[in-house]
Design a protein around this motif. Structure first.
Motif, short mmCIF file in Angstrom:
data_model
loop_
_atom_site.label_atom_id
_atom_site.label_comp_id
_atom_site.label_asym_id
_atom_site.label_seq_id
_atom_site.Cartn_x
_atom_site.Cartn_y
_atom_site.Cartn_z
N GLY A 176 50.35 49.52 53.21
CA GLY A 176 51.24 48.42 53.24
C GLY A 176 50.94 47.27 52.69
N ALA A 177 49.74 47.00 52.02
CA ALA A 177 49.30 45.92 51.59
C ALA A 177 49.97 45.60 50.18
N ALA A 178 50.06 44.35 50.03
CA ALA A 178 50.46 43.81 48.87
C ALA A 178 49.52 43.77 47.44
N GLY A 179 48.22 43.91 47.86
CA GLY A 179 47.34 43.85 46.79
C GLY A 179 46.09 44.00 47.21
N LEU A 180 45.04 44.03 46.26
CA LEU A 180 43.68 44.11 46.58
C LEU A 180 43.09 42.92 46.13
N ALA A 181 42.24 42.32 46.99
CA ALA A 181 41.46 41.08 46.36
C ALA A 181 39.98 42.00 46.16
N VAL A 182 39.41 41.53 45.25
CA VAL A 182 38.19 41.92 44.77
C VAL A 182 37.22 40.96 44.13
N VAL A 183 36.09 40.91 44.52
CA VAL A 183 35.00 40.27 43.88
C VAL A 183 34.07 41.26 43.04
N SER A 184 33.21 42.12 43.66
CA SER A 184 32.17 42.91 42.72
C SER A 184 32.88 43.81 41.99
N ALA A 185 33.96 44.35 42.23
CA ALA A 185 34.60 45.30 41.18
C ALA A 185 35.01 44.67 39.94
N VAL A 186 35.13 43.42 39.97
CA VAL A 186 35.38 42.74 38.49
C VAL A 186 34.00 41.77 38.20
N CYS A 187 33.60 40.90 38.93
CA CYS A 187 32.39 39.99 38.61
C CYS A 187 31.24 40.66 38.55
N GLY A 188 30.52 40.23 37.38
CA GLY A 188 29.16 40.90 36.88
C GLY A 188 29.54 42.40 36.33
#
Ligand SMILES: Cc1ncc(COP(=O)(O)OP(=O)(O)O)c(N)n1
Ligand SMILES: Cc1nc(C(=O)O)sc1CCOP(=O)(O)O
Ligand SMILES: [Mg+2]
Length: 208
Positions: A176-188
């Motif tokens: 039911g989440a509206a989205g995914l917040a990510v750091v290491s899946a993108v940064c670096g």
């Protein structure tokens, strides 16, 4: 604000490319929100980096959210401010940013979710779903079942964060989440645009 793919910048992980270029690439890859998180920066530095991010995001439709530093969010006329449970009272944050700017609040358990006032808070960040080395002092992970229960309680849209990547899109969107917040899946990552695209594709697939 399109919360589907939500990038939280980390200055350490972005050291190679830099936060501004990482954001630019991630937005080109489909990220809809960029949050500036920099624990070591004071207000002046947050404003300086925020201005550079504003320029990079101009005309893309992506939203700029400032983590914790209310004065920087106000000075930048950011699209949003994100605060945690221990940062400041939500009503105080709302009166500082005014009625238009979006306010995000971290929720770490069901009690936090029950306390969310939808007249004050626009979205929540359920955190963390899984343990992550990116944040050393995170709360106990809620897992996918915990996420589902929190989302059911929350009166506003929920993004979630913590140990997430494209491989989790099916489970968290299913919860039911509206989205995914990510750091290491993108940064670096060697190619942040491709990493963002992979995240967006997985979310689109999960919504079919
Ligand atoms: C989208 C999103 N969710 C949760 C957090 C965590 O915020 P917070 O609990 O205030 O912790 P810090 O990141 O400020 O240390 C977030 N930043 N974004
Ligand atoms: C910024 C942040 N907040 C968290 C919380 O639990 O409040 S976890 C986190 C970092 C998430 O990083 P990654 O996507 O690399 O796991
Ligand atoms: Mg915070």
């Amino acid at each position: 604000m399109d919360l589907s793919a939500y990038l939280v910048l980390d200055p350490g992980l972005c050291a190679g490319l830099g936060m501004v270029e990482t954001a630019r690439a991630a937005v080109a890859g489909g990220v809809g929100v960029v949050q500036l998180l920099h624990e070591q920066a004071g207000t002046a530095e947050m404003i300086e980096i925020g201005r550079a991010l504003r320029v990079a995001l101009e005309g893309t439709g992506a939203a700029l959210v400032i983590n914790d530093v209310v004065a920087a969010a106000v000075a930048l006329r950011a699209d949003g401010l994100h605060i945690g449970q221990g940062d400041m009272a939500v009503k105080k944050a709302r009166s500082a940013i005014g009625p238009e700017m979006l306010l995000g609040l971290s929720v770490e358990n069901q009690a936090h979710a029950r306390a969310v006032d939808p007249h004050v808070v626009d979205y929540v960040g359920v955190s963390p779903v899984f343990g992550t080395p990116t944040k050393s002092d995170h709360a106990p992970p809620v897992g996918i079942d915990g996420l589902r229960r929190i989302v059911e309680i929350c009166p506003v849209p929920a993004v979630c964060i913590g140990g997430l990547g494209p491989q989790h899109a099916g489970d968290v969107i299913g919860a039911g989440a509206a989205g995914l917040a990510v750091v290491s899946a993108v940064c670096g990552r060697p190619d942040p645009a491709a990493a963002a695209r992979a995240l967006g594709s997985a979310i689109a697939e999960a919504r079919k």
